[in-house]
Write a protein that holds these residues in place. Structure first.
Motif, PDB file in Angstrom:
ATOM      1  N   GLY A 245       0.813  -1.213   0.000  1.00  0.00           N
ATOM      2  CA  GLY A 245       0.000   0.000   0.000  1.00  0.00           C
ATOM      3  C   GLY A 245       0.841   1.254   0.000  1.00  0.00           C
ATOM      4  N   SER A 246       0.183   2.370  -0.236  1.00  0.00           N
ATOM      5  CA  SER A 246       0.837   3.682  -0.183  1.00  0.00           C
ATOM      6  C   SER A 246       0.229   4.496   0.955  1.00  0.00           C
ATOM      7  CB  SER A 246       0.652   4.419  -1.515  1.00  0.00           C
ATOM      8  OG  SER A 246      -0.730   4.654  -1.770  1.00  0.00           O
ATOM      9  N   TRP A 247       1.024   5.418   1.514  1.00  0.00           N
ATOM     10  CA  TRP A 247       0.528   6.274   2.585  1.00  0.00           C
ATOM     11  C   TRP A 247       1.317   7.577   2.601  1.00  0.00           C
ATOM     12  CZ3 TRP A 247       3.498   7.689   7.009  1.00  0.00           C
ATOM     13  CH2 TRP A 247       4.786   7.132   7.037  1.00  0.00           C
ATOM     14  N   THR A 248       0.744   8.592   3.176  1.00  0.00           N
ATOM     15  CA  THR A 248       1.422   9.872   3.395  1.00  0.00           C
ATOM     16  C   THR A 248       1.006  10.397   4.755  1.00  0.00           C
ATOM     17  OG1 THR A 248      -0.362  11.083   2.285  1.00  0.00           O
ATOM     18  CG2 THR A 248       1.555  10.489   0.949  1.00  0.00           C
ATOM     19  N   GLY A 249       1.949  10.895   5.505  1.00  0.00           N
ATOM     20  CA  GLY A 249       1.632  11.524   6.785  1.00  0.00           C
ATOM     21  C   GLY A 249       1.436  10.534   7.911  1.00  0.00           C
ATOM     22  N   THR A 250       0.330   9.818   7.897  1.00  0.00           N
ATOM     23  CA  THR A 250      -0.017   8.890   8.977  1.00  0.00           C
ATOM     24  C   THR A 250      -0.467   7.564   8.379  1.00  0.00           C
ATOM     25  OG1 THR A 250      -0.747  10.749  10.348  1.00  0.00           O
ATOM     26  CG2 THR A 250      -1.470   8.549  11.017  1.00  0.00           C
ATOM     27  N   ASN A 251      -0.104   6.481   9.043  1.00  0.00           N
ATOM     28  CA  ASN A 251      -0.476   5.155   8.558  1.00  0.00           C
ATOM     29  C   ASN A 251      -1.102   4.347   9.699  1.00  0.00           C
ATOM     30  OD1 ASN A 251      -0.774   2.951   6.860  1.00  0.00           O
ATOM     31  ND2 ASN A 251       1.329   2.220   7.131  1.00  0.00           N
ATOM     32  N   SER A 252      -2.173   4.865  10.250  1.00  0.00           N
ATOM     33  CA  SER A 252      -2.829   4.169  11.357  1.00  0.00           C
ATOM     34  C   SER A 252      -3.613   2.970  10.840  1.00  0.00           C
ATOM     35  CB  SER A 252      -3.766   5.121  12.107  1.00  0.00           C
ATOM     36  OG  SER A 252      -4.745   5.640  11.231  1.00  0.00           O
ATOM     37  N   PRO A 253      -3.679   1.876  11.615  1.00  0.00           N
ATOM     38  CA  PRO A 253      -4.391   0.686  11.167  1.00  0.00           C
ATOM     39  C   PRO A 253      -5.907   0.888  11.198  1.00  0.00           C
ATOM     40  CG  PRO A 253      -3.559   0.386  13.387  1.00  0.00           C
ATOM     41  CD  PRO A 253      -2.999   1.680  12.901  1.00  0.00           C
ATOM     42  N   PRO A 254      -6.625   0.336  10.238  1.00  0.00           N
ATOM     43  CA  PRO A 254      -8.076   0.490  10.200  1.00  0.00           C
ATOM     44  C   PRO A 254      -8.762  -0.545  11.098  1.00  0.00           C
ATOM     45  CG  PRO A 254      -7.372  -0.777   8.313  1.00  0.00           C
ATOM     46  CD  PRO A 254      -6.123  -0.406   9.063  1.00  0.00           C
ATOM     47  N   VAL A 255     -10.054  -0.328  11.315  1.00  0.00           N
ATOM     48  CA  VAL A 255     -10.889  -1.313  12.002  1.00  0.00           C
ATOM     49  C   VAL A 255     -11.491  -2.244  10.957  1.00  0.00           C
ATOM     50  CG1 VAL A 255     -12.916  -1.659  13.441  1.00  0.00           C
ATOM     51  CG2 VAL A 255     -11.392   0.286  13.877  1.00  0.00           C
ATOM     52  N   LEU A 256     -11.396  -3.542  11.187  1.00  0.00           N
ATOM     53  CA  LEU A 256     -11.815  -4.524  10.199  1.00  0.00           C
ATOM     54  C   LEU A 256     -13.164  -5.140  10.551  1.00  0.00           C
ATOM     55  CD1 LEU A 256      -8.703  -4.271   9.739  1.00  0.00           C
ATOM     56  CD2 LEU A 256      -8.704  -6.679   9.129  1.00  0.00           C
ATOM     57  N   SER A 257     -13.893  -5.544   9.528  1.00  0.00           N
ATOM     58  CA  SER A 257     -15.072  -6.401   9.695  1.00  0.00           C
ATOM     59  C   SER A 257     -14.793  -7.713   9.001  1.00  0.00           C
ATOM     60  CB  SER A 257     -16.308  -5.738   9.100  1.00  0.00           C
ATOM     61  OG  SER A 257     -16.180  -5.602   7.703  1.00  0.00           O
ATOM     62  N   CYS A 258     -15.350  -8.797   9.519  1.00  0.00           N
ATOM     63  CA  CYS A 258     -15.167 -10.113   8.908  1.00  0.00           C
ATOM     64  C   CYS A 258     -16.517 -10.825   8.860  1.00  0.00           C
ATOM     65  CB  CYS A 258     -14.160 -10.941   9.690  1.00  0.00           C
ATOM     66  SG  CYS A 258     -13.717 -12.500   8.864  1.00  0.00           S
ATOM     67  N   THR A 259     -16.898 -11.261   7.673  1.00  0.00           N
ATOM     68  CA  THR A 259     -18.147 -11.971   7.480  1.00  0.00           C
ATOM     69  C   THR A 259     -17.843 -13.347   6.920  1.00  0.00           C
ATOM     70  OG1 THR A 259     -19.274  -9.887   7.018  1.00  0.00           O
ATOM     71  CG2 THR A 259     -20.411 -11.924   6.374  1.00  0.00           C
TER      72      THR A 259
END
Length: 458
Positions: free
Chosen positions: A442-456
């Protein structure tokens, strides 16, 4: 010599019936095992080979090659050995050292006897029976190494003529090895200099698999000029998948004297279908095929065009290789200094976001495994809940404008910063508590905080 693949389905049906007739393959207790056409390591985790061939028998002094290919991300090395019939014999002490080098560098070792190459067409080539004699002479070295070593009976054991005994000879060789107590996964090469243009391995693989009392045999095709179209590659490999028989591409190149193989399709089809492969070869080629060197003069900092493609290209080693779980973890691949800049920002140290795992559902954990200025590598591990599942979908939205640029082991789509990841056809079925993982760049700039995931789960 080459021929074109037909689209007839009769062979697939015959193979499938044969496999079903002798049931589910048994798992070897101490090492690698085969089940449902897939290879599993001693921990029961699926293992997909992503590595290279190394001509050790002709370059025994190049022992640093094992660390070099590992540093470039490989998880497997296929090692050329000699029984002493055509080249200098690799002694028991030498083979023990090769296995030690593989283990030290957390590589799975595929050992092969090269003296069988072109039997029936080259007068100096030896029989598979003679190759078995060599393996039996290594019994003290191989014993106890089932977790780390796969035994490839003989390289390209028949040329383009007189290969009608391929199935019988391989079945006999496997039975001799098993009777002598060898419990390792066995790899069997195709005839026709490994390319099986006559489809003899394809059409007789089921009977050879059935001849193995341990049901622990993997088949290996070598893809050079015969496989110069996507249709030929997908048809050949697809027939083994449909029959539930394990297949790997034990050798292939990006060019060859007999034609130009379609390496892009070999890589992409293998990745989409969970098929292992081993590129030929690390360094030291001669006789007009020097272009098959992955590194110039065994120098990992001087990759050739072929080396850059195999290690750093789409669906290549750095993007898709996963270390065998028997080594106790999956360190991120080392970044070659000649390609992506090294990490300048450490990965997050906070625990990765994880979705809850309701009864019968699934959970997903997100981890940044490597990060550098402007880019990062991530991994998501999906775990089934209290009941088995047949498929899964993971979703998330990046909070800081990150974008996925490449992915593997998953069908992934993005809409802006929103990502939806669905299982591939080979990793959706999970037993209760079992896990599968996929990765991405992936690409990022500035901040790379982890997202909240959903799993179905489905």
């Amino acid at each position: 010599m080459k021929t074109r693949l037909s689209a007839a389905g009769a062979t697939v049906l015959a193979l499938l019936v044969a496999v079903l007739a002798f049931g589910q393959p048994a798992h070897a207790a101490a090492g690698f095992s085969v089940a449902g056409g897939k290879l599993y390591d001693a921990n029961g985790a699926e293992f997909i080979m992503r590595g290279v061939n190394h001509a050790h028998t002709w370059y025994p002094q190049q022992t640093s090659s094992f660390a070099d290919v590992k540093a470039l991300g490989a998880n497997t090395v296929r090692v050329v050995l000699s029984s002493g019939d055509r080249w200098t014999r690799n002694t028991n002490a030498d083979v023990a050292n090769v296995i030690s080098l593989c283990k030290t560098n957390r590589l799975i070792c595929v050992l092969e006897v090269h003296d069988t190459t072109g039997y029936g067409e080259q007068s100096e080539a030896i029989t598979l029976a003679r190759a078995v004699d060599y393996w039996l002479s290594l019994a003290d070295v191989l014993s106890g190494q089932e977790r780390y070593v796969i035994v490839n009976i003989g390289n390209e054991p028949y040329g383009n003529y007189n290969y009608g005994s391929w199935a019988t000879d391989n079945a006999t060789a496997i039975k001799r090895l098993r009777a002598a107590g060898l419990t390792h996964t066995i790899m069997v090469d195709a005839p026709n200099w490994g390319q099986d243009w006559g489809f003899f391995m394809r059409d007789n693989a089921a009977s050879v698999f059935a001849a193995d009392p341990a049901r622990n045999t993997v088949f290996s095709v070598h893809m050079y000029g015969v496989y110069d179209t996507a249709a030929e590659i997908s048809d050949y490999l697809g027939r083994f998948r449909a029959a539930g028989l394990p297949i790997v591409v034990g050798e292939f190149g990006f060019n060859h004297s007999d034609g130009n193989p379609d390496e892009d399709t070999i890589l992409s089809y293998s990745q989409a279908n969970g098929i292992g492969w081993l590129g030929w070869s690390w360094s030291g080629n001669g006789g007009g095929v020097e272009y098959l060197d992955l590194a110039t003069n065994f120098n990992p900092a001087s990759l050739t065009e072929w080396g850059q493609r195999l290690f750093n290209g789409a669906n290549g080693i750095r993007q898709t290789a996963r270390e065998a779980s028997v080594f106790g973890g999956t360190p991120p691949p080392t970044t070659p200094p000649s390609t992506t800049p090294p990490p300048t920002t450490p990965p997050p140290t906070t625990p990765p976001p994880t979705t809850p795992s309701p009864s019968g559902g699934c959970a997903a954990a997100y981890t940044v495994t490597n990060q550098w200025q402007g880019g990062f590598q991530g991994e998501v591990r999906v775990t089934a809940g209290a009941r088995a599942i047949t498929g899964w979908t993971v979703g998330w939205t990046f909070a800081n404008g990150q974008h996925v640029t490449q992915s593997w082991n998953v069908a992934l789509t993005s809409n802006g910063t929103t990502v939806t990841a669905r299982n591939a056809d080979y990793n959706g079925r999970l037993a209760a508590g079992a896990s599968a993982s996929f990765g991405f760049l992936g690409s990022w700039t500035g901040t790379n905080s982890p997202p909240v995931l959903s799993c179905t789960a489905s």
